[in-house]
Design a protein around this motif. Sequence first.
Motif, PDB file in Angstrom:
ATOM      1  N   PHE A  41       0.832  -1.196   0.040  1.00 47.12           N
ATOM      2  CA  PHE A  41      -0.077   0.188   0.024  1.00 47.12           C
ATOM      3  C   PHE A  41       0.901   1.240  -0.014  1.00 47.12           C
ATOM      4  N   GLU A  42       2.162   1.319   0.866  1.00 41.66           N
ATOM      5  CA  GLU A  42       2.844   2.420   0.833  1.00 41.66           C
ATOM      6  C   GLU A  42       3.553   2.574  -0.648  1.00 41.66           C
ATOM      7  N   ARG A  43       3.858   1.617  -1.439  1.00 44.18           N
ATOM      8  CA  ARG A  43       4.191   1.744  -3.121  1.00 44.18           C
ATOM      9  C   ARG A  43       3.061   2.333  -3.653  1.00 44.18           C
ATOM     10  N   ILE A  44       1.833   1.887  -3.486  1.00 47.42           N
ATOM     11  CA  ILE A  44       0.564   2.555  -4.208  1.00 47.42           C
ATOM     12  C   ILE A  44       0.711   4.146  -3.916  1.00 47.42           C
ATOM     13  N   THR A  45       0.878   4.307  -2.553  1.00 46.28           N
ATOM     14  CA  THR A  45       0.670   6.013  -2.353  1.00 46.28           C
ATOM     15  C   THR A  45       1.816   6.812  -2.910  1.00 46.28           C
ATOM     16  N   VAL A 190     -15.908  12.984  -4.934  1.00 43.96           N
ATOM     17  CA  VAL A 190     -16.479  12.528  -6.286  1.00 43.96           C
ATOM     18  C   VAL A 190     -15.704  13.363  -7.184  1.00 43.96           C
ATOM     19  N   LYS A 191     -15.353  12.553  -8.375  1.00 44.51           N
ATOM     20  CA  LYS A 191     -14.505  13.371  -9.418  1.00 44.51           C
ATOM     21  C   LYS A 191     -14.724  12.737 -10.680  1.00 44.51           C
ATOM     22  N   ASP A 192     -13.963  13.252 -11.902  1.00 46.17           N
ATOM     23  CA  ASP A 192     -14.116  12.221 -13.084  1.00 46.17           C
ATOM     24  C   ASP A 192     -13.725  10.823 -12.927  1.00 46.17           C
ATOM     25  N   ALA A 193     -14.349   9.992 -13.452  1.00 51.41           N
ATOM     26  CA  ALA A 193     -14.048   8.277 -13.431  1.00 51.41           C
ATOM     27  C   ALA A 193     -12.701   8.062 -13.780  1.00 51.41           C
ATOM     28  N   ALA A 194     -12.313   8.710 -14.775  1.00 49.34           N
ATOM     29  CA  ALA A 194     -10.964   8.280 -15.445  1.00 49.34           C
ATOM     30  C   ALA A 194      -9.733   8.593 -14.423  1.00 49.34           C
ATOM     31  N   THR A 195      -9.995   9.744 -13.749  1.00 50.87           N
ATOM     32  CA  THR A 195      -8.865   9.931 -12.818  1.00 50.87           C
ATOM     33  C   THR A 195      -8.886   8.985 -11.581  1.00 50.87           C
ATOM     34  N   ILE A 196     -10.283   8.702 -11.149  1.00 50.68           N
ATOM     35  CA  ILE A 196     -10.037   7.794 -10.156  1.00 50.68           C
ATOM     36  C   ILE A 196      -9.896   6.288 -10.731  1.00 50.68           C
ATOM     37  N   ASP A 197     -10.083   5.894 -11.698  1.00 52.18           N
ATOM     38  CA  ASP A 197      -9.906   4.668 -12.320  1.00 52.18           C
ATOM     39  C   ASP A 197      -8.235   4.387 -12.316  1.00 52.18           C
ATOM     40  N   ARG A 198      -7.607   5.458 -12.876  1.00 51.54           N
ATOM     41  CA  ARG A 198      -6.261   5.347 -13.033  1.00 51.54           C
ATOM     42  C   ARG A 198      -5.490   5.128 -11.728  1.00 51.54           C
ATOM     43  N   ALA A 199      -5.964   5.733 -10.606  1.00 54.50           N
ATOM     44  CA  ALA A 199      -5.617   5.813  -9.135  1.00 54.50           C
ATOM     45  C   ALA A 199      -5.672   4.446  -8.598  1.00 54.50           C
ATOM     46  N   TYR A 200      -6.265   3.592  -9.132  1.00 52.97           N
ATOM     47  CA  TYR A 200      -6.793   2.229  -8.464  1.00 52.97           C
ATOM     48  C   TYR A 200      -6.151   1.019  -9.519  1.00 52.97           C
ATOM     49  N   ASN A 201      -5.518   1.559 -10.811  1.00 54.54           N
ATOM     50  CA  ASN A 201      -4.985   0.704 -11.883  1.00 54.54           C
ATOM     51  C   ASN A 201      -3.746   1.325 -12.044  1.00 54.54           C
ATOM     52  N   ALA A 208      -2.484  -3.978  -8.343  1.00 52.84           N
ATOM     53  CA  ALA A 208      -2.630  -5.423  -8.515  1.00 52.84           C
ATOM     54  C   ALA A 208      -1.947  -6.272  -7.938  1.00 52.84           C
ATOM     55  N   ALA A 209      -0.796  -5.887  -7.213  1.00 55.81           N
ATOM     56  CA  ALA A 209       0.067  -6.842  -6.352  1.00 55.81           C
ATOM     57  C   ALA A 209      -0.660  -6.559  -5.026  1.00 55.81           C
ATOM     58  N   PHE A 210      -1.170  -5.537  -4.631  1.00 55.71           N
ATOM     59  CA  PHE A 210      -1.932  -5.452  -3.460  1.00 55.71           C
ATOM     60  C   PHE A 210      -2.865  -6.261  -3.180  1.00 55.71           C
ATOM     61  N   ALA A 216      -2.246 -14.351  -1.422  1.00 57.73           N
ATOM     62  CA  ALA A 216      -0.798 -14.985  -0.978  1.00 57.73           C
ATOM     63  C   ALA A 216      -0.770 -14.908   0.311  1.00 57.73           C
ATOM     64  N   ARG A 217      -1.606 -14.000   0.840  1.00 61.27           N
ATOM     65  CA  ARG A 217      -1.422 -14.256   2.590  1.00 61.27           C
ATOM     66  C   ARG A 217      -2.282 -15.423   2.813  1.00 61.27           C
ATOM     67  N   MET A 218      -3.206 -15.913   2.212  1.00 65.65           N
ATOM     68  CA  MET A 218      -4.142 -17.097   2.556  1.00 65.65           C
ATOM     69  C   MET A 218      -3.256 -18.299   2.210  1.00 65.65           C
ATOM     70  N   ASN A 219      -2.441 -18.021   1.074  1.00 72.79           N
ATOM     71  CA  ASN A 219      -1.342 -19.332   1.090  1.00 72.79           C
ATOM     72  C   ASN A 219      -0.452 -19.366   2.307  1.00 72.79           C
ATOM     73  N   ARG A 220       0.082 -18.222   2.721  1.00 70.13           N
ATOM     74  CA  ARG A 220       1.112 -18.325   3.744  1.00 70.13           C
ATOM     75  C   ARG A 220       0.265 -18.801   5.009  1.00 70.13           C
ATOM     76  N   GLU A 221      -0.715 -18.079   5.360  1.00 71.37           N
ATOM     77  CA  GLU A 221      -1.461 -18.386   6.639  1.00 71.37           C
ATOM     78  C   GLU A 221      -2.612 -19.618   6.678  1.00 71.37           C
ATOM     79  N   LEU A 222      -3.174 -19.848   5.848  1.00 71.18           N
ATOM     80  CA  LEU A 222      -4.321 -20.768   5.699  1.00 71.18           C
ATOM     81  C   LEU A 222      -3.821 -22.055   4.700  1.00 71.18           C
ATOM     82  N   GLY A 223      -2.633 -22.193   4.441  1.00 71.89           N
ATOM     83  CA  GLY A 223      -2.259 -23.013   3.469  1.00 71.89           C
ATOM     84  C   GLY A 223      -3.138 -23.437   2.204  1.00 71.89           C
TER      85      GLY A 223
END
Length: 318
Positions: A41-45, A190-201, A208-210, A216-223
């Motif tokens: 998440f820090e990388r995203i910011t 609320v703002k234009d959809a394109a700006t928001i879409d870019r922030a989450y892609n 995507a990694a987030f 990945a955590r389920m693999n690590r902790e729940l097998g």
Amino acid sequence: MISSSSTEAREFARAAALGLSDHPRWLPCRYLYDAEGSRLFERITETPEYYLTRTEVALLDKSTDAIAELTGDATLVELGAGSARKTERIISAYTQRYGATRYVPVDVSGEALAETTRALAGRYPALSVRGVHGPYESAFPLLPSLSPLVLLFLGSTIGNLNQTEADVFWSNVRCALSTSDFMLLGVDLVKDAATIDRAYNDAAGWSAAFTKNIFARMNRELGSGIDLGGIDHEAAYRPEWQRVEIFARMTRRQEVRLAPLDRTIMLEAGERVMTEISRKYELTELRDYLHLFGLETVETFTDADRSYALLLLRPGQS
Ligand code: AVJ
């Protein structure tokens, strides 16, 4: 190693079983934030597309002095503190103005909390830090004993809650605050959809990694044995709901093992699992909504583009 007796693993497995058996399928977003998730998440910011953190920090730079003046000396309690890097602006405003200050960060990530506590204690000798490890609900019972306080809820984290969860959250906040307390809320607008879409892609793929990290955590902790290569990140702003919806789409059939429960859940190719929502707000609508819960907006701080806002709230003085 997977310890099936660990209560945390069992709780995670139960939550995953509940959400994955529902329609549409979902996972509770608090599980996105283990040490790895907090790092991602820090990388995203830091990406150029994710405008939220940068805009909020700039707003804090402009407004913390005014906020400290308006609230008076108070204990700072922060919900979902994470790395608390932006909170430093607030902390330094309060220590400069009032000297010795108490800071109580609340976070589900024990690692993030320990790191934050260590870093802040070193940098601010006038600060006493007492971390609370747990979901933000775990802070509510403590609040009366910390009054007068400013409850910090930054980063538009409130946007992760659905309508029902938000209603419960705000009635709990109102009950836990006394008339001498304040709350500082950061919200994405609320703002234009394109700006928001870019922030989450973001182009670098941190979003995507987030999303994939919860599996990945389920693999690590729940097998769970999930093939992470068989998962695509899908995030889009839905203007009619004023929210971003984030899904993991299975590009192949997956057998999800939940070892602590000795259960397996099947996900078919093409099926989606919702991992997060991120609500965006209209200012007047939000103030009216908060008013229903007995919270008054003392001051609103917003940037020139009206992209993001900080609201200083307090219980109605009845
Ligand atoms: C930390 C909940 C505010 O909703 O913008 C960012 C989380 N998820 N990119 C947000 C998030 C994917 C973020 N919050």
